[in-house]
Design an enzyme around this catalytic site. Structure first.
Site, PDB file in Angstrom:
ATOM      1  N   THR A 195      10.768 -17.741 -28.018  1.00  0.00           N
ATOM      2  CA  THR A 195      10.237 -16.896 -26.939  1.00  0.00           C
ATOM      3  C   THR A 195       8.709 -16.836 -26.953  1.00  0.00           C
ATOM      4  O   THR A 195       8.080 -16.607 -25.923  1.00  0.00           O
ATOM      5  CB  THR A 195      10.819 -15.474 -27.017  1.00  0.00           C
ATOM      6  OG1 THR A 195      10.345 -14.813 -28.210  1.00  0.00           O
ATOM      7  CG2 THR A 195      12.346 -15.494 -27.026  1.00  0.00           C
ATOM      8  N   LEU A 241       8.192 -14.178 -23.259  1.00  0.00           N
ATOM      9  CA  LEU A 241       9.243 -13.637 -22.384  1.00  0.00           C
ATOM     10  C   LEU A 241      10.580 -13.873 -23.092  1.00  0.00           C
ATOM     11  O   LEU A 241      11.059 -15.006 -23.169  1.00  0.00           O
ATOM     12  CB  LEU A 241       9.204 -14.322 -21.015  1.00  0.00           C
ATOM     13  CG  LEU A 241      10.172 -13.785 -19.962  1.00  0.00           C
ATOM     14  CD1 LEU A 241      10.127 -12.276 -19.843  1.00  0.00           C
ATOM     15  CD2 LEU A 241       9.894 -14.442 -18.602  1.00  0.00           C
ATOM     16  N   HIS A 242      11.116 -12.818 -23.668  1.00  0.00           N
ATOM     17  CA  HIS A 242      12.208 -12.966 -24.629  1.00  0.00           C
ATOM     18  C   HIS A 242      13.594 -13.152 -23.989  1.00  0.00           C
ATOM     19  O   HIS A 242      14.172 -14.225 -24.023  1.00  0.00           O
ATOM     20  CB  HIS A 242      12.249 -11.726 -25.549  1.00  0.00           C
ATOM     21  CG  HIS A 242      10.951 -11.415 -26.224  1.00  0.00           C
ATOM     22  ND1 HIS A 242      10.397 -12.205 -27.223  1.00  0.00           N
ATOM     23  CD2 HIS A 242      10.090 -10.383 -26.051  1.00  0.00           C
ATOM     24  CE1 HIS A 242       9.258 -11.670 -27.627  1.00  0.00           C
ATOM     25  NE2 HIS A 242       9.039 -10.568 -26.935  1.00  0.00           N
ATOM     26  N   ASP A 243      14.134 -12.090 -23.416  1.00  0.00           N
ATOM     27  CA  ASP A 243      15.573 -12.055 -23.106  1.00  0.00           C
ATOM     28  C   ASP A 243      16.063 -13.054 -22.056  1.00  0.00           C
ATOM     29  O   ASP A 243      17.195 -13.542 -22.171  1.00  0.00           O
ATOM     30  CB  ASP A 243      15.971 -10.627 -22.704  1.00  0.00           C
ATOM     31  CG  ASP A 243      15.820  -9.656 -23.874  1.00  0.00           C
ATOM     32  OD1 ASP A 243      15.676  -8.443 -23.628  1.00  0.00           O
ATOM     33  OD2 ASP A 243      15.831 -10.110 -25.041  1.00  0.00           O
TER      34      ASP A 243
END
Ligand code: RIB
Ligand code: CA
Length: 313
Positions: A195, A241-243
């Site tokens: 991420t 931007l992780h999820d």
């Protein structure tokens, strides 16, 4: 062929983008339900935020549940320093008119896995793993019925973000993470190593705002708010931007690279609590329990996000 998924989440702006990406892809996903979990800004607010995001997507047919109020053993850890007090700071979104389901989220997960054909439901986890672990404790039989679990969590080469050793989703409930990673469920782990390679540069935020729809504008405003903490901390030009990487992997796995290795969770040492000890170089004979993703094609990731978010109202 659509894939049946359950999204377990602690919205959070990045969770919101992941949910929007999934709900914008009905030809790919049959979203059986969304379950809120503790983490970020606490269960009640996380659950309200999940309702808000579902309403923003226009997909008010998707049921939303509340799961566990707190981690299995430890006090809740807040993510409000990143996400703001509401967890969805940035856009001015109306309070949701849709309501939570009565059923507890853990029972929904168990009931759904027992009802659907074995090996057909994918669990997508975007927050701490409390709900999944509690479902496994209450109904161990469900482990064999899960197609795979794709999780945002962990870190190895990138090291931790909430402590020097641990990533937030694991750190909040390390015991839950340990239960899940030793459950035998096929797991895809999307860590900070990935991420932190898909940064939301300003032109990418402008791209979301330029989609010309409510969703694009809200996403740009959400990420503009949540990025401020990371820009200051890492001194980079864009924030991780992780999820949404969880949903992007299911849509286009070719955007990512990784390998099947052992990952073990630190649950004892206070110094390294929640560390995902990844045997990336296969030094030990520990079971290879995780497909550990290491990198992503960031241009392809943002192109996918733009293409799908443009479909929303
Ligand atoms: O460490 C990043 C994770 O913690 C993301 O899921 C973010 O939403 C927060 O929950
Ligand atoms: Ca999250």
């Amino acid at each position: 062929m659509t894939r049946k998924i359950i999204i377990d989440t602690d919205p959070g702006q990045d969770d919101a983008v992941a949910i929007l990406l999934a709900l914008a892809s009905p030809e790919d996903f049959d979203v059986l339900g969304i379950v809120a979990v503790n983490g970020n800004v606490g269960l009640a607010q996380n659950a309200k935020n999940a309702l808000t995001v579902v309403e923003l997507s226009g997909r008010t047919d998707i049921p939303v549940y509340a799961g566990c109020e707190r981690p299995m053993r430890r006090p809740l850890v807040s993510g409000a320093h990143v996400h703001g007090p509401t967890g969805l700071d940035g856009p001015d979104l109306p309070d949701p008119t849709i309501r939570l389901q009565e059923q507890h989220g853990v029972d929904f997960i168990i009931e759904t896995l027992r009802r659907e054909e074995p090996g057909t439901v994918t669990l997508c986890t975007l927050g701490p793993l409390t709900n999944i672990a509690m479902a496994l404790v209450k109904a161990p039989d469900i482990a064999a019925r899960v197609r795979e679990l794709v999780m945002m969590g962990g870190a190895y080469f990138e090291v931790g973000n909430i402590t020097p050793a641990a990533e937030f989703n694991i750190y909040v409930d390390p015991e839950a993470a340990d239960i899940v990673l030793t459950s035998g469920i096929p797991i895809v782990m999307i860590p900070l190593d990935v991420t932190h390679g898909v940064l939301s540069f300003q032109d990418r935020l402008d791209g979301f705002a330029g989609l010309g729809n409510k969703a694009g504008k809200a996403v740009a405003e959400m990420l503009t708010f949540s990025q401020r903490f990371d820009l200051d901390k890492y001194g980079s030009e864009g924030a991780p931007l992780h999820d949404p990487c969880v949903i992007a992997w299911l849509l286009k796995p070719g955007l990512f690279e990784g390998r099947q290795i052992n990952v073990t969770i630190e649950t004892a040492s206070e110094l390294t609590l929640g560390m995902t000890v990844a045997d990336y170089w296969r030094i030990t004979d520990r079971p290879k329990n995780v497909l550990y993703l290491r990198s992503a094609d960031d241009k392809g990731f943002y192109a996918l996000l733009n293409e799908r978010l443009a479909r929303l109202p």
